[in-house]
Design an enzyme around this catalytic site. Structure first.
Site, PDB file in Angstrom:
ATOM      1  N   VAL A   1       2.501 -13.720  11.865  1.00 12.45           N
ATOM      2  CA  VAL A   1       1.810 -14.990  12.030  1.00 12.45           C
ATOM      3  C   VAL A   1       2.707 -16.120  11.540  1.00 12.45           C
ATOM      4  CG1 VAL A   1      -0.179 -16.362  11.264  1.00 12.45           C
ATOM      5  CG2 VAL A   1      -0.452 -13.921  11.798  1.00 12.45           C
TER       6      VAL A   1
ATOM      7  N   ILE B   1      -4.047  -9.597  -3.928  1.00 12.78           N
ATOM      8  CA  ILE B   1      -4.700  -8.343  -4.316  1.00 12.78           C
ATOM      9  C   ILE B   1      -3.676  -7.409  -4.953  1.00 12.78           C
ATOM     10  CG2 ILE B   1      -6.196  -6.461  -3.571  1.00 12.78           C
ATOM     11  CD1 ILE B   1      -7.454  -9.199  -3.070  1.00 12.78           C
TER      12      ILE B   1
ATOM     13  N   THR C   1       0.824  -1.214   0.000  1.00 15.68           N
ATOM     14  CA  THR C   1       0.000   0.000   0.000  1.00 15.68           C
ATOM     15  C   THR C   1       0.857   1.263   0.000  1.00 15.68           C
ATOM     16  OG1 THR C   1      -1.684  -1.202   1.227  1.00 15.68           O
ATOM     17  CG2 THR C   1      -1.863   1.189   1.212  1.00 15.68           C
TER      18      THR C   1
ATOM     19  N   CYS D   1      13.409  19.770   8.091  1.00 16.12           N
ATOM     20  CA  CYS D   1      12.431  19.503   9.150  1.00 16.12           C
ATOM     21  C   CYS D   1      12.702  18.235   9.938  1.00 16.12           C
ATOM     22  CB  CYS D   1      11.013  19.521   8.605  1.00 16.12           C
ATOM     23  SG  CYS D   1      10.637  18.209   7.439  1.00 16.12           S
TER      24      CYS D   1
ATOM     25  N   HIS E   1      -9.014   3.474 -10.293  1.00 15.32           N
ATOM     26  CA  HIS E   1      -9.273   3.089 -11.680  1.00 15.32           C
ATOM     27  C   HIS E   1     -10.765   3.010 -11.966  1.00 15.32           C
ATOM     28  CE1 HIS E   1      -5.062   2.126 -12.443  1.00 15.32           C
ATOM     29  NE2 HIS E   1      -5.030   1.523 -11.264  1.00 15.32           N
TER      30      HIS E   1
ATOM     31  N   CYS F   1       7.619  22.002   8.439  1.00 15.50           N
ATOM     32  CA  CYS F   1       8.042  21.590   7.098  1.00 15.50           C
ATOM     33  C   CYS F   1       7.798  22.753   6.150  1.00 15.50           C
ATOM     34  CB  CYS F   1       7.257  20.355   6.665  1.00 15.50           C
ATOM     35  SG  CYS F   1       7.417  19.952   4.916  1.00 15.50           S
TER      36      CYS F   1
ATOM     37  N   SER G   1       0.427   3.445  -7.039  1.00 11.04           N
ATOM     38  CA  SER G   1       0.179   4.585  -7.921  1.00 11.04           C
ATOM     39  C   SER G   1      -0.876   5.556  -7.372  1.00 11.04           C
ATOM     40  CB  SER G   1      -0.278   4.112  -9.300  1.00 11.04           C
ATOM     41  OG  SER G   1       0.672   3.261  -9.877  1.00 11.04           O
TER      42      SER G   1
END
Lengths: 474, 421
Positions: A172, A333, A41, A440, A49, A398, A45
């Site tokens: 796990v 996935i 994740t 920062c 979609h 920042c 991109s």
């Protein structure tokens, strides 16, 4: 003893957790990493979609279209920046033109609304920086962009606010059944659960095996990206795809929700599931791919490059099934996984119900996250109020992204708050600008030290072992 | 309230400009500084060597800054700390953010931009590999070590021979780290000669020219880098690749002026310097907005920053008093044959007090050359140089009396070979 135990705190695991948390259930998410959104994740991109890519009749097709439909509403609910910018698949020769027509037809069958094939003039008036030898393009107005890790964090945070327990640094190693209960063995002890969900991303094949489910092979696929300065942020407004090949959707050029431009990814198969390093060949490949379609991609404006791993399998479709009674796989996935995640969550919940999980709606489900807006995103009225309540909103930490101390403190104190420099960066963008934290980072560490009450030497850049300081000076 | 002169930035450029504006009759001068203290990057430069030109003695960065900070206080110049300007416009309206007062609006008769510069990062270099911790810009490491009291590593490779990198190579050695090498992509150093001698030679730290880092290793903390020699087109030569074990990589690969505010205010920028285009008064192309110091072009000596900033401050005061003349008798400057850029970019002789000090950088190392100034094909002045390098800023002074006599064409700066006769 949990009603449901979810393995994996990526976009899929978090979406499932949040969906389930609408009900009176005792839920836990166990995550191998130290934070939400540590795996695939994180480097994604960020495209929502429209749904014309996946073949008719696949789970990918169905869940993509449904997911896309759900995204904007969900983002509004969770206060996550989302932009419905639309996408173009551009064709430069006859062969590609045919491919655009194929995608159009597939999109119609998949149920994608408002698809249109447009010609050169219309394309160039929409996107003047597309190479002018373009012939036609598939225009999908329902496509959008989102920040993938912010989305996962928001889903996780909201699930947490609604009572889901998150257990990090928890890997796990084995799963077995003791009568009707699942016994989930981890490095942090054995967890008992009535139901188990496998949302383990790149390791979902291993978990599926532990659940005596479908045996499939993972084909870890690395994709490299380059992120560009906001100076060229208006190069394109829509997401620009080449026509797809058997390797995938190809190298795209897209704005981000925060106003940068990025290019990528390529698709490199590799044995290693953890290697997210970049290679010069890969960077050249995506650069070439992007420059083929869009003018003005100038490497002088790159601010960072990175790679992500996708959970591609030999199955070719998402694996969402019941590996054994009481368990559900949400495995393999790959793209369009980010888009599909909310729809995957619905499907997983319904598969759990099929196996006897009883849902009792919560009376006080908190659907919205609160106090999430960054100072820079507030309107004048909100800014005034925020400053009155917390003067730390008046101190910019920042410089590049104008992120204030108030924002950073908020990122640390929120549910599932940041505990590392990158954790702060993923939540509120401090250090994500053109200076990449040069100014920062020391100040972010100072704030983490104060807020978490830990010694600065123990603050990591990212996960355990990524220490920044080695000790005091003489 | 309308301020006379607002200086954005409290580093060496801002301090000098503010003092000079006040000395020249601007009543109400305000410095806005985003850090908690005045002094800018000088605060973390605890080595000496500052002030040789201005004070004729060797000072450390904080000492040099303090002389100006004391003067700011003596002149009762206003300053706001912990305050960041988030927007300026052509009409010299300023919006700033500060913890005590929130969002504030300030109107100003003249603005001096002195936001300094920042370091180029790994991202800008696009070095492939993993993304572990342990990769710092030399300036960030300097801040950790000199201001916060923390070490950032034990085995160090420095990429780039910029001055901050050289100084940090010495500093980390003194703190007990092993600095394995300094790598320089170019065949020459971009740092000052004296720093190469005092920071590397004196400590036996090797400096490899025509070398770069081609890969980063280590998933959590940096474990090493692959280095390689580069060919004449600066492309790495595969056969020369070798692994160097280290836990820290310091980057000293160039500074970029911080002109976000300038860009947003649509003030024209020079593509080579990445700073605003300025004239003899250090005025940008927008009336009443001046700029000086590293925000205009990156200097190698703070003394030169001070010289330049005094002009900006004096001019801002003149502008406020309506004494800065405007006419179209403006000459452009231009660097050719070996001169990358010249600052100032434009000259109006009528605004010149006594002379103009032109600052410039060359694009390569040249030996035995004339630095020649021409107008209309005529030589105005020329200076003999035994050696010029991109790492050391050159300057040429041209008198007002000469500038007044020019009537058309650019003022051209070139390098000319000295022929042995």
């Amino acid at each position: 003893m949990y009603d449901v135990l979810i393995i994996g705190a990526g976009i899929v695991g978090c979406a499932i957790a949040r969906e389930l948390s609408k009900n009176e259930l005792n839920i836990a998410v166990v995550e191998k990493g130290y934070d939400v959104s540590c795996g695939s994740t994180k480097a994604n991109s960020g495209i929502v979609h429209a749904g014309y890519d996946a073949h008719e009749g696949t789970l990918k097709a169905k869940l993509n279209v449904r997911g896309c439909e759900m995204y904007e509403g969900l983002c509004k609910e969770l206060d996550v920046p989302y932009k419905n910018n639309g996408s173009l698949v551009v064709a430069f020769n006859e062969e590609e033109q045919k491919e655009v027509e194929v995608l159009y037809k597939r999109g119609i069958t998949n149920g994608v609304p408002n698809l249109k094939i447009i010609e050169k003039n219309e394309i160039l008036s929409m996107e003047p920086n597309i190479k002018d030898n373009v012939i036609c393009a598939l225009y999908a107005p329902t496509a959008g962009i989102v920040s993938p890790f912010e989305m996962a964090i928001a889903l996780g945070e909201n699930a947490c606010e609604n009572g889901v327990e998150f257990i990090f640094n928890c890997e796990v190693s084995n799963i077995y059944k003791d009568k009707d209960k699942f016994m989930v063995e981890t490095n942090r002890g054995i967890f008992e659960a009535n139901y188990v969900v496998n949302a383990a991303g790149i390791n979902s094949d291993k978990i599926s095996k532990m659940l005596s489910g479908r045996i499939f092979s993972m084909i870890p696929t690395r994709g490299e990206y380059c992120l560009f300065d906001k100076i060229i942020g208006d190069l394109v407004e829509k997401t620009i795809f080449p026509t797809p090949t058997e390797k995938g959707k190809g190298i795209l050029v897209s704005p981000t929700v925060h106003g940068n431009i990025f290019i990528g990814p390529n698709a490199i198969y590799q044995e290693d599931r953890e290697d997210t390093s970049t290679y010069i060949e890969g960077i050249n490949e995506i650069l070439y791919g992007a420059q083929k379609n869009v003018n003005g991609i100038d490497m002088r404006y790159v601010i960072t490059s990175f790679a992500g791993i996708r959970s591609k399998t030999n199955v070719g479709d998402f694996i969402i099934d019941i590996p054994q009674r009481g368990a559900v796989n949400a495995a393999g996935i790959e793209s369009p996984g980010l888009t599909s995640a909310p729809a995957i969550a619905e499907m997983v919940v319904s598969l759990l119900c099929d196996q006897g999980l009883v849902l009792r709606k919560k009376k006080y489900f908190k659907a919205n996250r609160s106090n999430t807006k960054k100072f820079i995103e507030m309107n004048d009225e909100e800014k005034k109020k925020a400053l009155e309540q917390n003067p730390l909103y008046g101190r910019i930490i920042c410089r590049c992204e104008h992120i204030t101390e108030g924002d950073i403190v908020n990122a640390i104190r929120r549910p599932l708050g940041a505990i590392s420099v990158d954790g702060v960066k993923k939540r509120v963008r401090a250090g994500m600008g053109r200076c990449q934290g040069g100014f920062c980072m020391p100040r972010v560490m100072e704030i983490l030290e104060r807020e978490l009450n830990i010694d600065r030497k123990n603050i990591n850049k990212d996960g355990p072992g990524s220490y920044i300081l080695t000790g005091r000076t003489k | 309230m309308i301020r006379d002169v607002v200086v954005i930035g409290g580093g060496p450029a801002g301090l000098a400009a503010a003092i000079e504006a006040k000395k020249n009759g601007a009543e109400d001068v305000l410095i806005i500084e985003r850090d908690k203290r005045l002094g800018g990057i000088l605060q973390q430069c605890i080595h000496n060597g500052f002030g040789l030109h201005i004070f004729k003695e060797q000072l450390t960065g904080p000492e040099y800054a303090n002389r100006f900070i004391d003067e700011v206080k003596n002149y009762k110049i206003d300053y706001m700390l912990d305050t960041m300007v988030i927007k300026i416009d052509k009409d010299r309206n300023i919006i700033a953010l500060t913890p005590n007062d929130g969002i504030i609006n300030i109107k100003s008769k003249a603005i001096v931009l002195t936001m300094g510069c920042r370091e180029r990062t790994r991202g800008a270099l696009n070095i492939p590999g993993n993304r572990p911790s342990g990769i710092f810009t030399a300036g960030a490491a300097q801040r950790f070590i000199n201001m916060e009291g923390y070490m950032v590593g034990k085995k160090v490779v420095v990429l780039g021979s910029g001055d901050i990198g050289l100084i940090m190579a010495r500093r980390m050695t003194l703190e007990g780290a092993e600095v394995k090498m300094v790598l320089e992509l170019m065949p020459y150093s971009t740092g000052l000669k004296r720093n190469i001698a005092q920071c590397l030679h004196d400590f036996d730290i090797p400096l490899y020219f025509n070398h770069t880092v081609v890969r980063i290793h280590g998933r959590k903390r940096l474990e090493g880098v692959t280095i390689a020699e580069v060919d004449s087109e600066r492309k790495p030569i595969k056969e020369t690749e070798r692994f160097v074990e280290c836990d820290t990589l310091l980057l000293s690969v160039g500074l970029i002026p911080e002109n976000e505010l300038t860009r947003e205010a649509n003030i024209p920028i020079d593509n080579i310097t990445s700073g605003p285009i300025v004239d003899e008064s250090m005025q940008t192309m927008v009336e009443g907005i001046f700029a000086c110091g590293n925000v205009v072009h990156v200097h190698d000596l703070v003394d030169y920053v001070t010289f330049e900033s005094r002009i900006a401050g004096r001019s801002a005061a003149k502008f406020v008093k309506g004494q800065l003349s405007f006419n179209d008798k403006s000459f452009k400057t231009k660097g050719t044959y070996g001169i990358r850029y010249v600052v100032p970019h434009r000259i109006d002789p009528l605004n010149v007090d006594d002379s103009v000090n032109f600052f410039m950088r060359v694009d390569n190392v040249y030996k035995n050359v004339y630095l020649t100034v021409k107008n209309n094909g005529q030589i105005i002045t020329k200076v003999r140089k035994a050696i010029v390098t991109p790492g050391e800023m050159e300057s040429v002074v041209v008198k007002r009396s000469i500038l007044e006599k020019l009537n058309k064409g650019d003022i051209e700066f070139t390098l000319e070979e000295i022929k042995n006769d």
